[in-house]
Design a protein around this motif. Structure first.
Motif, PDB file in Angstrom:
ATOM      1  N   ARG A  20       0.841  -1.197   0.000  1.00 26.68           N
ATOM      2  CA  ARG A  20       0.000   0.000   0.000  1.00 26.68           C
ATOM      3  C   ARG A  20       0.869   1.237   0.000  1.00 26.68           C
ATOM      4  O   ARG A  20       1.977   1.239   0.538  1.00 26.68           O
ATOM      5  N   VAL A  21       0.335   2.287  -0.592  1.00 26.60           N
ATOM      6  CA  VAL A  21       0.929   3.606  -0.462  1.00 26.60           C
ATOM      7  C   VAL A  21      -0.109   4.483   0.217  1.00 26.60           C
ATOM      8  O   VAL A  21      -1.261   4.582  -0.234  1.00 26.60           O
ATOM      9  N   MET A  22       0.306   5.101   1.328  1.00 28.87           N
ATOM     10  CA  MET A  22      -0.611   5.894   2.141  1.00 28.87           C
ATOM     11  C   MET A  22      -0.161   7.351   2.129  1.00 28.87           C
ATOM     12  O   MET A  22       1.047   7.642   2.120  1.00 28.87           O
ATOM     13  N   ALA A  23      -1.122   8.244   2.143  1.00 29.61           N
ATOM     14  CA  ALA A  23      -0.838   9.659   2.364  1.00 29.61           C
ATOM     15  C   ALA A  23      -1.059   9.947   3.838  1.00 29.61           C
ATOM     16  O   ALA A  23      -2.145   9.670   4.372  1.00 29.61           O
ATOM     17  N   GLY A  24      -0.041  10.471   4.515  1.00 30.60           N
ATOM     18  CA  GLY A  24      -0.141  10.745   5.940  1.00 30.60           C
ATOM     19  C   GLY A  24      -0.003  12.229   6.219  1.00 30.60           C
ATOM     20  O   GLY A  24       0.835  12.909   5.616  1.00 30.60           O
ATOM     21  N   ARG A  25      -0.820  12.717   7.115  1.00 36.33           N
ATOM     22  CA  ARG A  25      -0.748  14.129   7.532  1.00 36.33           C
ATOM     23  C   ARG A  25      -0.506  14.155   9.033  1.00 36.33           C
ATOM     24  O   ARG A  25      -1.241  13.522   9.808  1.00 36.33           O
ATOM     25  N   VAL A  26       0.541  14.866   9.444  1.00 36.45           N
ATOM     26  CA  VAL A  26       0.954  14.859  10.849  1.00 36.45           C
ATOM     27  C   VAL A  26       1.203  16.282  11.317  1.00 36.45           C
ATOM     28  O   VAL A  26       1.888  17.071  10.653  1.00 36.45           O
ATOM     29  N   GLN A  32      -3.329  11.607  10.486  1.00 36.02           N
ATOM     30  CA  GLN A  32      -4.307  11.061   9.550  1.00 36.02           C
ATOM     31  C   GLN A  32      -3.604  10.205   8.506  1.00 36.02           C
ATOM     32  O   GLN A  32      -2.492  10.524   8.073  1.00 36.02           O
ATOM     33  N   LEU A  33      -4.288   9.147   8.094  1.00 40.53           N
ATOM     34  CA  LEU A  33      -3.800   8.274   7.039  1.00 40.53           C
ATOM     35  C   LEU A  33      -4.904   8.070   6.015  1.00 40.53           C
ATOM     36  O   LEU A  33      -6.062   7.849   6.386  1.00 40.53           O
ATOM     37  N   ASP A  34      -4.542   8.131   4.749  1.00 39.03           N
ATOM     38  CA  ASP A  34      -5.466   7.804   3.677  1.00 39.03           C
ATOM     39  C   ASP A  34      -4.763   6.863   2.709  1.00 39.03           C
ATOM     40  O   ASP A  34      -3.671   7.184   2.217  1.00 39.03           O
ATOM     41  N   GLU A  35      -5.376   5.717   2.463  1.00 43.65           N
ATOM     42  CA  GLU A  35      -4.810   4.790   1.490  1.00 43.65           C
ATOM     43  C   GLU A  35      -5.118   5.308   0.089  1.00 43.65           C
ATOM     44  O   GLU A  35      -6.279   5.519  -0.257  1.00 43.65           O
ATOM     45  N   VAL A  36      -4.071   5.495  -0.722  1.00 43.51           N
ATOM     46  CA  VAL A  36      -4.279   6.009  -2.072  1.00 43.51           C
ATOM     47  C   VAL A  36      -4.012   4.969  -3.145  1.00 43.51           C
ATOM     48  O   VAL A  36      -4.449   5.124  -4.282  1.00 43.51           O
ATOM     49  N   HIS A  37      -3.315   3.890  -2.768  1.00 48.28           N
ATOM     50  CA  HIS A  37      -2.995   2.876  -3.774  1.00 48.28           C
ATOM     51  C   HIS A  37      -2.709   1.555  -3.071  1.00 48.28           C
ATOM     52  O   HIS A  37      -1.956   1.510  -2.111  1.00 48.28           O
ATOM     53  N   ARG A  38      -3.337   0.494  -3.544  1.00 48.54           N
ATOM     54  CA  ARG A  38      -3.103  -0.846  -3.012  1.00 48.54           C
ATOM     55  C   ARG A  38      -2.843  -1.780  -4.182  1.00 48.54           C
ATOM     56  O   ARG A  38      -3.469  -1.651  -5.236  1.00 48.54           O
ATOM     57  N   PHE A  39      -1.950  -2.729  -3.978  1.00 49.00           N
ATOM     58  CA  PHE A  39      -1.641  -3.668  -5.053  1.00 49.00           C
ATOM     59  C   PHE A  39      -1.305  -5.031  -4.468  1.00 49.00           C
ATOM     60  O   PHE A  39      -0.802  -5.136  -3.341  1.00 49.00           O
ATOM     61  N   ILE A  57       6.879  -4.387  -7.961  1.00 45.60           N
ATOM     62  CA  ILE A  57       6.631  -3.635  -6.730  1.00 45.60           C
ATOM     63  C   ILE A  57       7.053  -2.181  -6.920  1.00 45.60           C
ATOM     64  O   ILE A  57       6.328  -1.244  -6.543  1.00 45.60           O
ATOM     65  N   HIS A  58       8.222  -1.962  -7.516  1.00 46.70           N
ATOM     66  CA  HIS A  58       8.716  -0.602  -7.756  1.00 46.70           C
ATOM     67  C   HIS A  58       7.736   0.168  -8.636  1.00 46.70           C
ATOM     68  O   HIS A  58       7.444   1.352  -8.374  1.00 46.70           O
ATOM     69  N   ARG A  59       7.232  -0.471  -9.680  1.00 41.74           N
ATOM     70  CA  ARG A  59       6.265   0.189 -10.559  1.00 41.74           C
ATOM     71  C   ARG A  59       5.034   0.626  -9.769  1.00 41.74           C
ATOM     72  O   ARG A  59       4.542   1.750  -9.918  1.00 41.74           O
ATOM     73  N   GLU A  60       4.531  -0.242  -8.901  1.00 47.53           N
ATOM     74  CA  GLU A  60       3.343   0.084  -8.120  1.00 47.53           C
ATOM     75  C   GLU A  60       3.632   1.173  -7.097  1.00 47.53           C
ATOM     76  O   GLU A  60       2.783   2.026  -6.823  1.00 47.53           O
ATOM     77  N   VAL A  61       4.834   1.149  -6.513  1.00 52.65           N
ATOM     78  CA  VAL A  61       5.218   2.206  -5.575  1.00 52.65           C
ATOM     79  C   VAL A  61       5.213   3.560  -6.282  1.00 52.65           C
ATOM     80  O   VAL A  61       4.678   4.556  -5.764  1.00 52.65           O
ATOM     81  N   LEU A  62       5.787   3.626  -7.474  1.00 44.03           N
ATOM     82  CA  LEU A  62       5.797   4.882  -8.224  1.00 44.03           C
ATOM     83  C   LEU A  62       4.374   5.345  -8.535  1.00 44.03           C
ATOM     84  O   LEU A  62       4.061   6.547  -8.442  1.00 44.03           O
ATOM     85  N   GLY A  64       1.685   4.754  -6.793  1.00 43.49           N
ATOM     86  CA  GLY A  64       1.108   5.286  -5.571  1.00 43.49           C
ATOM     87  C   GLY A  64       1.666   6.643  -5.202  1.00 43.49           C
ATOM     88  O   GLY A  64       0.928   7.548  -4.786  1.00 43.49           O
ATOM     89  N   LEU A  65       2.979   6.816  -5.353  1.00 42.92           N
ATOM     90  CA  LEU A  65       3.589   8.107  -5.032  1.00 42.92           C
ATOM     91  C   LEU A  65       3.079   9.205  -5.958  1.00 42.92           C
ATOM     92  O   LEU A  65       2.882  10.350  -5.533  1.00 42.92           O
ATOM     93  N   ARG A  66       2.849   8.885  -7.215  1.00 45.87           N
ATOM     94  CA  ARG A  66       2.289   9.877  -8.151  1.00 45.87           C
ATOM     95  C   ARG A  66       0.901  10.305  -7.694  1.00 45.87           C
ATOM     96  O   ARG A  66       0.543  11.486  -7.774  1.00 45.87           O
ATOM     97  N   THR A  67       0.114   9.352  -7.192  1.00 47.32           N
ATOM     98  CA  THR A  67      -1.220   9.692  -6.714  1.00 47.32           C
ATOM     99  C   THR A  67      -1.146  10.612  -5.506  1.00 47.32           C
ATOM    100  O   THR A  67      -1.901  11.591  -5.408  1.00 47.32           O
ATOM    101  N   VAL A  68      -0.243  10.318  -4.567  1.00 48.45           N
ATOM    102  CA  VAL A  68      -0.075  11.196  -3.413  1.00 48.45           C
ATOM    103  C   VAL A  68       0.318  12.598  -3.868  1.00 48.45           C
ATOM    104  O   VAL A  68      -0.235  13.601  -3.392  1.00 48.45           O
ATOM    105  N   ALA A  69       1.252  12.686  -4.801  1.00 48.31           N
ATOM    106  CA  ALA A  69       1.732  13.986  -5.263  1.00 48.31           C
ATOM    107  C   ALA A  69       0.653  14.765  -6.003  1.00 48.31           C
ATOM    108  O   ALA A  69       0.624  16.004  -5.948  1.00 48.31           O
ATOM    109  N   ARG A  70      -0.230  14.065  -6.701  1.00 50.05           N
ATOM    110  CA  ARG A  70      -1.289  14.749  -7.456  1.00 50.05           C
ATOM    111  C   ARG A  70      -2.381  15.303  -6.550  1.00 50.05           C
ATOM    112  O   ARG A  70      -3.110  16.224  -6.946  1.00 50.05           O
TER     113      ARG A  70
END
Length: 502
Positions: A20-26, A32-39, A57-62, A64-70
């Motif tokens: 999973r890739v999560m967006a976290g706000r602290v 807060q945690l929001d799941e933005v991508h699961r694979f 795995i690397h492809r999926e991580v990228l 997820g990170l793109r989704t967080v950044a967007r």
């Protein structure tokens, strides 16, 4: 006067079956945690071996990170995963083949070979680690003489390998390095003499770093792909997922034990110093690195992997297909502790490959061997697994407290298994202690909290991190109930001298 501004970070939390890739706000009052991508994740068989599809795995991580950044600002990135598995890089920094899964059979019998060169007591005195056949040390001994190891320039554990592809920086974070059995738990450095004695090319072991260190800024091509600036740092979190989960245990004092419950159950205490006694070695306890120089004194117990493998087997057969929530509801009313087995039996470790080798059949065989009533239905097998896990937790928590000279007043269950209400209640009953269950997302929370500390977001130490978890996340309390004779259940599984089931 306002405090530090909140930060928004990405937490990459990798499990052996899914990532999973999560967006976290602290911030000072925000977690807060929001799941933005699961694979999906899992081993891939090829030419008789079991490997990780690490480029996938690397492809999926990228992705997820793109989704967080967007979807908002991105101030940092952290990666945690399971332990012991690694990739090898050549002198050009390229990956030398797919990393093996720790469940691959290539390490069968290797531990016995190693112990002929380095005795068990000597190995434990240096590394303080539980003898598990898939530890990195045994994987590397199994790989001696292979083209990949002989050509390797660097060895990177999986979180560090993914971080390397983001930053170009080579290194090993200490909480994960401590799981390799090539790490001196007292000196907090690589045990190079041990590697040399075993014929492991010690030069491949990378520089060590601490949780909270900045690994480096993003490579230009990675920053461009994600749509962010190159200044966004990758931060070395407590990259062993259990170390990260323990960061988020919402404890208020030292008299606690924890169970990080998921694919594996890691049962233990948080200490200031390792316990390297002969009694601890014989009891097969491990001393793994924690955040800020703490030690995770724990025992690995086969976890909900066993139940998930049973569900997979039942799902393959239309006649036995059943949903987990239905099983748990029925298992709640099943007879308590009627059948218990040794959930740490090594025969439960590999995935099933056929009907005879499926996990339910293995549970039945263990019950037969132990002279226990045979669980003949999915409900009975499920209750057997959960009772057996609770019994294993009871044994290991009591052993840990005795070995460390610590009292335990409460058990914190974190991770995905904290959502299993029946298992948490059985744990309270068996251990005769209150159980506080949650948070379920402990590894990801620990990941974002370490990043937030590095970024100056108002959580300067471990106590403040845990206080923030308590203030922002609910936990469920399970009080112990009377009525089941757990002493009698425990006596049906006799122990060896070292405290392990026969």
């Amino acid at each position: 006067m306002s405090g530090p501004a909140p930060v928004r970070v990405a937490a990459v939390d990798l499990g052996a079956t899914s990532g999973r890739v999560m967006a976290g706000r602290v911030g000072e009052r925000i977690l807060q945690l929001d799941e933005v991508h699961r694979f999906p994740n899992g081993g891939v068989r090829a030419r008789g071996g079991l490997f990780w599809d690490v480029l996938g795995i690397h492809r999926e991580v990228l992705a997820g990170l793109r989704t967080v950044a967007r979807t908002g600002p991105l101030h940092g990135i952290g990666i945690d995963s399971w332990a012991v598995d690694y990739g090898l890089l050549d002198r050009d920094g390229l990956l030398l083949g797919n990393p093996y899964s720790h469940r691959d059979a290539r390490t069968d019998g290797v531990m016995e070979q190693v112990l002929q060169t380095v005795s068990g007591p000597e190995l434990y005195a240096t590394t303080g680690l539980q003898q598990l056949p898939f530890n990195t040390i045994y994987q590397l001994v199994a790989a001696r003489g292979t083209a990949a190891l002989e050509s390797a320039e660097s060895l990177l554990l999986l979180p560090d390998l993914l971080g390397y592809w983001l930053t170009g920086t080579v290194g090993a974070e200490r909480t994960n390095a401590s799981t390799t059995q090539l790490y001196d738990v007292r000196a907090r450095e690589w045990a190079l003499d041990l590697a040399k004695r075993l014929g492991i090319p010690w030069a491949v072991l990378p520089p060590l770093r601490d949780a909270g260190d900045r690994v480096g800024p993003l490579l230009p091509e990675v920053a461009h792909h994600l749509g962010v600036g190159e200044e966004v740092p990758v931060i070395a979190v407590a990259s062993h997922d259990t170390a990260s989960a323990v960061v988020a245990v919402p404890a208020q004092d030292e008299a606690f034990a924890y169970i990080s419950s998921g694919t594996w159950s890691l049962v233990g205490l948080e200490l200031d110093e390792p316990v390297l006694s002969e009694a601890a070695r014989l009891a097969d306890f491990t001393n793994e690195g924690g955040i800020d120089g703490t030690v995770r004194f724990l025992r690995n117990v086969t976890g909900l992997w066993v139940l998930s493998e049973c569900l997979r087997a039942w799902g393959d057969d239309r006649a036995t297909r059943v949903e987990l929530h239905t099983l748990l509801a029925a298992a709640t009313d099943a007879p308590a502790a009627r059948t218990v087995v040794d959930v740490n039996d090594p025969r439960l470790l590999p995935p099933g490959t056929g009907a005879h080798d499926a996990m339910p059949a293995r549970i039945v065989r263990l019950a037969e061997e132990a002279g226990e009533p045979i669980p003949r239905t999915p409900v009975a097998v499920t209750r057997c697994i959960l009772d057996s896990l609770a019994l294993a937790y009871r044994r290991q928590l009591r052993t840990a407290a005795e070995l460390a000279g610590r009292r335990v007043e409460v058990v914190h269950v974190v991770g995905g298994g904290s959502q299993n209400e029946l298992l948490c209640q059985l744990t309270a009953d068996a251990c005769e202690l209150p159980v506080l269950a949650g948070p379920a997302e402990a590894a990801a929370l620990g990941n974002v909290l370490v990043q937030a500390r590095t970024l100056g977001a108002g959580v300067p130490d471990l106590a403040s991190m845990r206080d923030l978890v308590r203030r922002t996340h609910d936990v469920r309390q399970h009080l112990p109930r009377a009525g089941v004779d757990w002493d009698a259940a425990e006596s049906r599984l006799p122990l060896k001298d070292g405290g392990l089931p026969v």
